[in-house]
Motif scaffolding. Structure first.
Motif, PDB file in Angstrom:
ATOM      1  N   LEU A  57       0.823  -1.206   0.000  1.00 31.19           N
ATOM      2  CA  LEU A  57       0.000   0.000   0.000  1.00 31.19           C
ATOM      3  C   LEU A  57       0.858   1.258   0.000  1.00 31.19           C
ATOM      4  CD1 LEU A  57      -2.809  -1.122   2.465  1.00 31.19           C
ATOM      5  CD2 LEU A  57      -3.160  -0.315   0.123  1.00 31.19           C
ATOM      6  N   ILE A  58       1.930   1.259   0.777  1.00 32.12           N
ATOM      7  CA  ILE A  58       2.837   2.409   0.816  1.00 32.12           C
ATOM      8  C   ILE A  58       3.452   2.647  -0.559  1.00 32.12           C
ATOM      9  CG2 ILE A  58       4.993   3.287   1.769  1.00 32.12           C
ATOM     10  CD1 ILE A  58       2.801   3.401   3.813  1.00 32.12           C
ATOM     11  N   HIS A  59       3.888   1.584  -1.222  1.00 29.25           N
ATOM     12  CA  HIS A  59       4.452   1.737  -2.564  1.00 29.25           C
ATOM     13  C   HIS A  59       3.428   2.355  -3.517  1.00 29.25           C
ATOM     14  CE1 HIS A  59       8.026  -1.311  -2.356  1.00 29.25           C
ATOM     15  NE2 HIS A  59       8.084  -0.389  -1.419  1.00 29.25           N
ATOM     16  N   GLN A  60       2.174   1.940  -3.396  1.00 29.04           N
ATOM     17  CA  GLN A  60       1.139   2.474  -4.281  1.00 29.04           C
ATOM     18  C   GLN A  60       0.859   3.939  -3.985  1.00 29.04           C
ATOM     19  OE1 GLN A  60      -0.051   0.892  -6.959  1.00 29.04           O
ATOM     20  NE2 GLN A  60      -1.062   2.819  -7.458  1.00 29.04           N
ATOM     21  N   ILE A  61       0.893   4.314  -2.719  1.00 25.92           N
ATOM     22  CA  ILE A  61       0.736   5.722  -2.344  1.00 25.92           C
ATOM     23  C   ILE A  61       1.854   6.551  -2.977  1.00 25.92           C
ATOM     24  CG2 ILE A  61       1.005   7.319  -0.387  1.00 25.92           C
ATOM     25  CD1 ILE A  61      -0.676   5.375   1.269  1.00 25.92           C
ATOM     26  N   ILE A  62       3.061   6.018  -2.974  1.00 26.72           N
ATOM     27  CA  ILE A  62       4.192   6.722  -3.580  1.00 26.72           C
ATOM     28  C   ILE A  62       3.988   6.868  -5.090  1.00 26.72           C
ATOM     29  CG2 ILE A  62       6.664   6.546  -4.097  1.00 26.72           C
ATOM     30  CD1 ILE A  62       6.942   5.155  -1.326  1.00 26.72           C
ATOM     31  N   ARG A  63       3.506   5.818  -5.752  1.00 27.86           N
ATOM     32  CA  ARG A  63       3.278   5.889  -7.199  1.00 27.86           C
ATOM     33  C   ARG A  63       2.238   6.955  -7.545  1.00 27.86           C
ATOM     34  NH1 ARG A  63       2.796   0.102  -6.480  1.00 27.86           N
ATOM     35  NH2 ARG A  63       4.857  -0.831  -6.745  1.00 27.86           N
ATOM     36  N   SER A 216     -10.164   4.144  12.762  1.00 31.52           N
ATOM     37  CA  SER A 216      -9.977   4.969  11.558  1.00 31.52           C
ATOM     38  C   SER A 216     -11.263   5.177  10.775  1.00 31.52           C
ATOM     39  CB  SER A 216      -8.917   4.316  10.655  1.00 31.52           C
ATOM     40  OG  SER A 216      -7.682   4.216  11.332  1.00 31.52           O
ATOM     41  N   GLY A 217     -11.291   6.274  10.032  1.00 33.72           N
ATOM     42  CA  GLY A 217     -12.466   6.564   9.214  1.00 33.72           C
ATOM     43  C   GLY A 217     -12.659   5.516   8.130  1.00 33.72           C
ATOM     44  N   HIS A 218     -11.578   5.129   7.462  1.00 34.87           N
ATOM     45  CA  HIS A 218     -11.601   4.069   6.459  1.00 34.87           C
ATOM     46  C   HIS A 218     -10.404   3.154   6.692  1.00 34.87           C
ATOM     47  CE1 HIS A 218     -14.823   5.893   4.134  1.00 34.87           C
ATOM     48  NE2 HIS A 218     -14.181   7.049   4.165  1.00 34.87           N
ATOM     49  N   THR A 219     -10.541   1.901   6.298  1.00 34.81           N
ATOM     50  CA  THR A 219      -9.469   0.925   6.462  1.00 34.81           C
ATOM     51  C   THR A 219      -9.279   0.146   5.169  1.00 34.81           C
ATOM     52  OG1 THR A 219      -9.826   0.653   8.853  1.00 34.81           O
ATOM     53  CG2 THR A 219      -8.707  -1.140   7.695  1.00 34.81           C
ATOM     54  N   ILE A 220      -8.037   0.162   4.666  1.00 35.89           N
ATOM     55  CA  ILE A 220      -7.673  -0.654   3.512  1.00 35.89           C
ATOM     56  C   ILE A 220      -6.854  -1.836   4.022  1.00 35.89           C
ATOM     57  CG2 ILE A 220      -6.563  -0.719   1.259  1.00 35.89           C
ATOM     58  CD1 ILE A 220      -6.667   2.342   1.207  1.00 35.89           C
ATOM     59  N   VAL A 221      -7.264  -3.031   3.647  1.00 41.66           N
ATOM     60  CA  VAL A 221      -6.571  -4.246   4.065  1.00 41.66           C
ATOM     61  C   VAL A 221      -5.968  -4.933   2.849  1.00 41.66           C
ATOM     62  CG1 VAL A 221      -6.945  -6.617   4.868  1.00 41.66           C
ATOM     63  CG2 VAL A 221      -7.853  -4.701   6.182  1.00 41.66           C
ATOM     64  N   THR A 222      -4.680  -5.242   2.927  1.00 43.90           N
ATOM     65  CA  THR A 222      -4.081  -6.169   1.970  1.00 43.90           C
ATOM     66  C   THR A 222      -3.854  -7.481   2.708  1.00 43.90           C
ATOM     67  OG1 THR A 222      -1.852  -5.334   2.495  1.00 43.90           O
ATOM     68  CG2 THR A 222      -2.954  -4.420   0.560  1.00 43.90           C
ATOM     69  N   CYS A 223      -3.935  -8.588   1.980  1.00 43.13           N
ATOM     70  CA  CYS A 223      -3.803  -9.895   2.627  1.00 43.13           C
ATOM     71  C   CYS A 223      -2.958 -10.823   1.771  1.00 43.13           C
ATOM     72  CB  CYS A 223      -5.172 -10.508   2.910  1.00 43.13           C
ATOM     73  SG  CYS A 223      -6.172 -10.829   1.442  1.00 43.13           S
ATOM     74  N   GLU A 224      -2.340 -11.781   2.422  1.00 45.03           N
ATOM     75  CA  GLU A 224      -1.576 -12.796   1.705  1.00 45.03           C
ATOM     76  C   GLU A 224      -2.498 -13.673   0.872  1.00 45.03           C
ATOM     77  OE1 GLU A 224       1.783 -13.246   1.493  1.00 45.03           O
ATOM     78  OE2 GLU A 224       1.981 -11.341   2.584  1.00 45.03           O
ATOM     79  N   VAL A 252      -2.750  -9.513  -1.901  1.00 48.10           N
ATOM     80  CA  VAL A 252      -1.397  -9.168  -2.349  1.00 48.10           C
ATOM     81  C   VAL A 252      -0.397 -10.099  -1.662  1.00 48.10           C
ATOM     82  CG1 VAL A 252       0.310  -7.339  -2.673  1.00 48.10           C
ATOM     83  CG2 VAL A 252      -2.107  -6.741  -2.475  1.00 48.10           C
ATOM     84  N   PRO A 253      -0.089 -11.239  -2.266  1.00 47.84           N
ATOM     85  CA  PRO A 253       0.982 -12.064  -1.714  1.00 47.84           C
ATOM     86  C   PRO A 253       2.281 -11.266  -1.645  1.00 47.84           C
ATOM     87  CG  PRO A 253      -0.271 -13.281  -3.360  1.00 47.84           C
ATOM     88  CD  PRO A 253      -0.733 -11.858  -3.439  1.00 47.84           C
ATOM     89  N   PHE A 254       3.021 -11.436  -0.577  1.00 46.85           N
ATOM     90  CA  PHE A 254       4.243 -10.677  -0.316  1.00 46.85           C
ATOM     91  C   PHE A 254       3.947  -9.191  -0.121  1.00 46.85           C
ATOM     92  CE2 PHE A 254       6.083 -14.460  -2.309  1.00 46.85           C
ATOM     93  CZ  PHE A 254       7.137 -14.738  -1.436  1.00 46.85           C
ATOM     94  N   GLY A 255       2.767  -8.874   0.374  1.00 45.56           N
ATOM     95  CA  GLY A 255       2.386  -7.480   0.570  1.00 45.56           C
ATOM     96  C   GLY A 255       3.140  -6.764   1.666  1.00 45.56           C
ATOM     97  N   ALA A 256       3.863  -7.496   2.521  1.00 49.84           N
ATOM     98  CA  ALA A 256       4.678  -6.881   3.571  1.00 49.84           C
ATOM     99  C   ALA A 256       6.166  -6.979   3.278  1.00 49.84           C
ATOM    100  CB  ALA A 256       4.386  -7.535   4.925  1.00 49.84           C
ATOM    101  N   TYR A 257       6.533  -7.590   2.162  1.00 49.15           N
ATOM    102  CA  TYR A 257       7.936  -7.759   1.786  1.00 49.15           C
ATOM    103  C   TYR A 257       8.594  -6.393   1.511  1.00 49.15           C
ATOM    104  CZ  TYR A 257      12.054  -9.098  -0.871  1.00 49.15           C
ATOM    105  OH  TYR A 257      13.342  -9.234  -1.299  1.00 49.15           O
ATOM    106  N   PRO A 258       9.831  -6.178   1.934  1.00 48.22           N
ATOM    107  CA  PRO A 258      10.818  -7.137   2.438  1.00 48.22           C
ATOM    108  C   PRO A 258      10.773  -7.387   3.931  1.00 48.22           C
ATOM    109  CG  PRO A 258      11.855  -5.010   2.147  1.00 48.22           C
ATOM    110  CD  PRO A 258      10.437  -4.858   1.656  1.00 48.22           C
ATOM    111  N   GLY A 259       9.702  -6.938   4.594  1.00 47.40           N
ATOM    112  CA  GLY A 259       9.554  -7.243   6.003  1.00 47.40           C
ATOM    113  C   GLY A 259       9.020  -8.652   6.203  1.00 47.40           C
TER     114      GLY A 259
END
Length: 346
Positions: A57-63, A216-224, A252-259
């Motif tokens: 999600l952070i990467h997409q915000i940056i894009r 939070s007002g809205h919540t976006i969830v990514t999941c393996e 989003v598999p690997f959605g927390a990678y590289p963590g």
């Protein structure tokens, strides 16, 4: 008193008017970010340090590029560090205005060079809290109360760096600290499993993620992986985040990678060090490595799948093997230890 996200009354009104029906909330990364993130928003970042960080999600915000963001989190590393790098490379597209947090670094991988650069040069506002204080603030938000009393941060000087207040307890007559609720406009959360309606099942530490979602007002969830609803509700006591707190679900598999994502993959030591080294080079005056990193892994790819395609297969196999080995050791442990692992929140 001032509120940097939603005020308690605004959050309460949003919750009352929110569509809480059980509906299919599946979408893609770009659409979810485009719909729920805006310039100037208070963004809640879930996970803990580099575990289950919402990196995709952070990467997409940056894009897409968003400016003047306030970031609220308990402890984080990769999430805010990626946003900091984007800001330092081009603050006309992406920028952080303010932080409300307890810790920003990479633990065993070292301090965060980009956070250090931002603070040493006075580029962001800081509001400092303890881990417990930020957890309590999200808890207050989840409970729908404007503040919550706690003994922390009494006995320290952290109160000089935040909005906490001290009052005399009406029952004991002793001092008690009051910390304001935190209501981000949008929360970013990565989980192991979710169904199409937004029910989420976490494995390992919870990291205050349920509270952030509810506050939070809205919540976006990514999941393996997305699991069948029937499988999800077969064990309702294992649902950590309820569907009505979630607005969008993205598989989003690997959605927390590289963590790290507990039970799926371990930290990618090599890649985290690569990113951190690029940040350290920037702090010392050489912006080229950081720009090359962002171009290769974030800006010149469409999504997480393309990002992962640029990682050597041997690295991905290695971190999956390590995590699977540790996970299987837990599964073979006595039942009481398994329960402790699945339910802890540390």
């Amino acid at each position: 008193m001032y509120w940097t996200g939603l005020s308690p009354d605004q959050a309460r009104e949003m919750l009352a008017e929110k569509d809480k029906s059980k509906r299919d909330k599946r979408t893609d990364l770009a659409s979810a970010v485009r719909k729920f993130v805006r310039d100037g928003y208070n963004v809640g970042i879930a996970g803990f340090v580099n575990s289950r960080q919402p990196v995709a999600l952070i990467h997409q915000i940056i894009r897409q590029g968003f400016k003047e963001l306030t970031l609220s989190f308990q402890s984080a590393g990769l999430g805010p560090e990626y946003l900091a790098g984007a800001m330092l490379l081009d603050d006309s597209r992406c920028s952080i205005k303010r932080l409300e947090f307890a810790y920003w670094a990479h633990e065993s991988f070292g301090i965060s060079p980009l956070f250090r650069h931002l603070t040493e040069n006075g580029l962001i506002e800081l509001e400092d809290w303890s881990n417990f204080n930020m957890s309590a603030r999200f808890k207050a938000g989840a409970m729908g109360i404007p503040f919550i009393p706690c003994r922390s941060p009494l006995g320290s000087d952290v109160m000089r760096a935040n909005r906490s207040q001290v009052m005399q307890c009406p029952f004991t007559g002793t001092p008690v600290a009051l910390v304001p609720a935190s209501h981000p406009q949008v929360a970013l959360i990565h989980v192991q499993e979710a169904d199409i309606y937004g029910n989420c099942r976490l494995q390992g530490p919870l990291f205050t993620c349920p509270e952030i979602a509810m506050a939070s007002g809205h919540t976006i969830v990514t999941c393996e992986r997305i699991v069948e609803h029937e499988e999800m509700v077969r064990e309702p006591n294992r649902i950590n985040i309820p569907f009505f707190a979630v607005d969008a679900v993205v598989e989003v598999p690997f959605g927390a990678y590289p963590g790290n994502c507990h039970s799926h993959y371990y930290f990618d030591d090599k890649h985290i060090r690569e990113f951190r080294a690029a940040g350290e080079a920037f702090r010392k005056g050489d912006s080229a490595p950081l720009k090359e990193y962002y171009d290769r892994y974030i800006l010149q790819v469409v999504d997480t799948e393309e990002f992962i395609d640029r990682i050597p297969y041997s690295q991905l196999k290695h971190i999956q093997k390590i995590e699977l080995r540790d996970f299987m050791l837990i599964q073979d442990a006595p039942p009481e230890l398994q329960r402790a692992d699945n339910g802890r929140d540390d």
